[in-house]
Design a protein around this motif. Structure first.
Motif, short mmCIF file in Angstrom:
data_model
loop_
_atom_site.label_atom_id
_atom_site.label_comp_id
_atom_site.label_asym_id
_atom_site.label_seq_id
_atom_site.Cartn_x
_atom_site.Cartn_y
_atom_site.Cartn_z
N PRO A 1 -6.49 -2.31 5.76
CA PRO A 1 -6.47 -0.92 6.18
C PRO A 1 -5.20 -0.54 6.92
O PRO A 1 -4.80 0.63 6.92
CB PRO A 1 -7.67 -0.79 7.12
N SER A 2 -4.55 -1.55 7.54
CA SER A 2 -3.32 -1.24 8.26
C SER A 2 -2.37 -2.43 8.21
O SER A 2 -2.79 -3.58 8.01
CB SER A 2 -3.61 -0.85 9.71
N TYR B 1 -7.52 9.75 -12.33
CA TYR B 1 -7.07 8.68 -11.46
C TYR B 1 -8.17 8.30 -10.49
O TYR B 1 -8.96 9.13 -10.06
CB TYR B 1 -5.83 9.11 -10.66
N ILE B 2 -8.17 7.04 -10.11
CA ILE B 2 -9.08 6.54 -9.09
C ILE B 2 -8.23 6.09 -7.91
O ILE B 2 -7.30 5.30 -8.07
CB ILE B 2 -9.90 5.34 -9.60
N PHE B 3 -8.54 6.59 -6.74
CA PHE B 3 -7.73 6.28 -5.56
C PHE B 3 -8.34 5.15 -4.75
O PHE B 3 -9.57 5.10 -4.56
CB PHE B 3 -7.58 7.53 -4.68
N GLY B 4 -7.49 4.27 -4.27
CA GLY B 4 -7.92 3.25 -3.34
C GLY B 4 -8.17 3.84 -1.96
O GLY B 4 -7.98 5.04 -1.73
N THR B 5 -8.59 3.00 -1.04
CA THR B 5 -8.95 3.47 0.30
C THR B 5 -7.73 3.67 1.19
O THR B 5 -7.85 4.26 2.25
CB THR B 5 -9.90 2.49 0.98
N GLY B 6 -6.59 3.18 0.77
CA GLY B 6 -5.37 3.41 1.53
C GLY B 6 -5.04 2.30 2.51
O GLY B 6 -5.93 1.62 3.03
N THR B 7 -3.75 2.13 2.75
CA THR B 7 -3.24 1.21 3.77
C THR B 7 -2.28 1.98 4.66
O THR B 7 -1.34 2.60 4.16
CB THR B 7 -2.50 0.02 3.15
N ARG B 8 -2.53 1.94 5.95
CA ARG B 8 -1.63 2.61 6.89
C ARG B 8 -0.51 1.66 7.28
O ARG B 8 -0.75 0.62 7.90
CB ARG B 8 -2.40 3.06 8.13
N LEU B 9 0.69 2.02 6.91
CA LEU B 9 1.87 1.21 7.24
C LEU B 9 2.57 1.80 8.47
O LEU B 9 2.82 3.00 8.53
CB LEU B 9 2.85 1.19 6.06
#
Lengths: 116, 112
Positions: free
Chosen positions: B9-10, B100-108
């Motif tokens: 997630p991050s 499109y299918i989106f992932g849950t995201g990564t906060r950089l």
């Protein structure tokens, strides 16, 4: 510069109110989409439309409806707002046909909706 | 059933170092894989894509790698800059469609 414009950046509404979120695109795209973004859940598709007056349910349509009377405009309607609909709402658009120079969707800047 | 997973997630990285963001998927019917970048209070913007027939695509500081047998892709940012601090979504596309299918995201977060 091509754009997807969402009418409001921030909205605060009361529980039970009917809420309209508006989205306009100037790219002559056939497809338009409404997503919501929540922490840990990513972007989830609510509804999409591939033509005027056509709509299809996405993954989380409950509590929402949509309207597409003109090609450039796609509205999301919260029939009776509830606190669990507090979220960031994102509108997007795209061409319908398969393209190899693929840039996916063009997104609007989002509407942060708070339901109190 | 989560078809696209971004398990981190991050992520925090020092400026100038490499950032590696990962994405795993389960569906073999994806033909394009996109990465989007999102700043707070803005919509996601397209960053880079890769076709399923390739294993690497490079654009400046950004490189995407695709391992089809492992159903895994990664985004490398070298060197990382503070302006890269954002949420990154991977978004595979169903073959021959606009969906499109989106992932849950990564906060950089890139630390100066």
């Amino acid at each position: 510069d091509v754009k997807v414009t969402q009418s409001s950046r921030y909205l605060v509404k009361r529980t039970g109110e009917k809420v309209f979120l508006e989205c306009v695109q100037d790219m002559d795209h056939e497809n338009m989409f409404w997503y919501r973004q929540d922490p840990g859940l990513g972007l989830r598709l609510i509804y999409f439309s591939y033509d005027v007056k056509m709509k299809e349910k996405g993954d989380i349509p409950e509590g929402y409806s949509v309207s597409r009377e003109k090609k450039e405009r796609f509205s999301l309607i919260l029939e009776s707002a509830s606190t669990n609909q507090t979220s960031m709402y994102l509108c997007a658009s795209s061409f319908a046909t398969f393209r190899t120079d693929n840039y996916g969707y063009t997104f609007g800047s989002g509407t942060r909706l708070t339901v109190v | 059933d989560q078809q696209v997973k971004q398990n981190s997630p991050s992520l925090s990285v020092q400026e100038g170092r490499i950032s590696i963001l990962n994405c795993d998927y389960t569906n073999s019917m994806f033909d394009y894989f996109l990465w989007y970048k999102k700043y707070p209070a803005e919509g996601p913007t397209f960053l880079i894509s890769i076709s399923s027939i390739k294993d690497k695509n490079e654009d400046g500081r950004f490189t995407v790698f695709l391992n089809k047998s492992a159903k895994h892709l990664s985004l490398h940012i070298v060197p990382s800059q503070p302006g890269d601090s954002a949420v990154y979504f991977c978004a595979p596309r169903y073959s021959g469609t606009y969906k499109y299918i989106f992932g849950t995201g990564t906060r950089l977060k890139v630390l100066a």
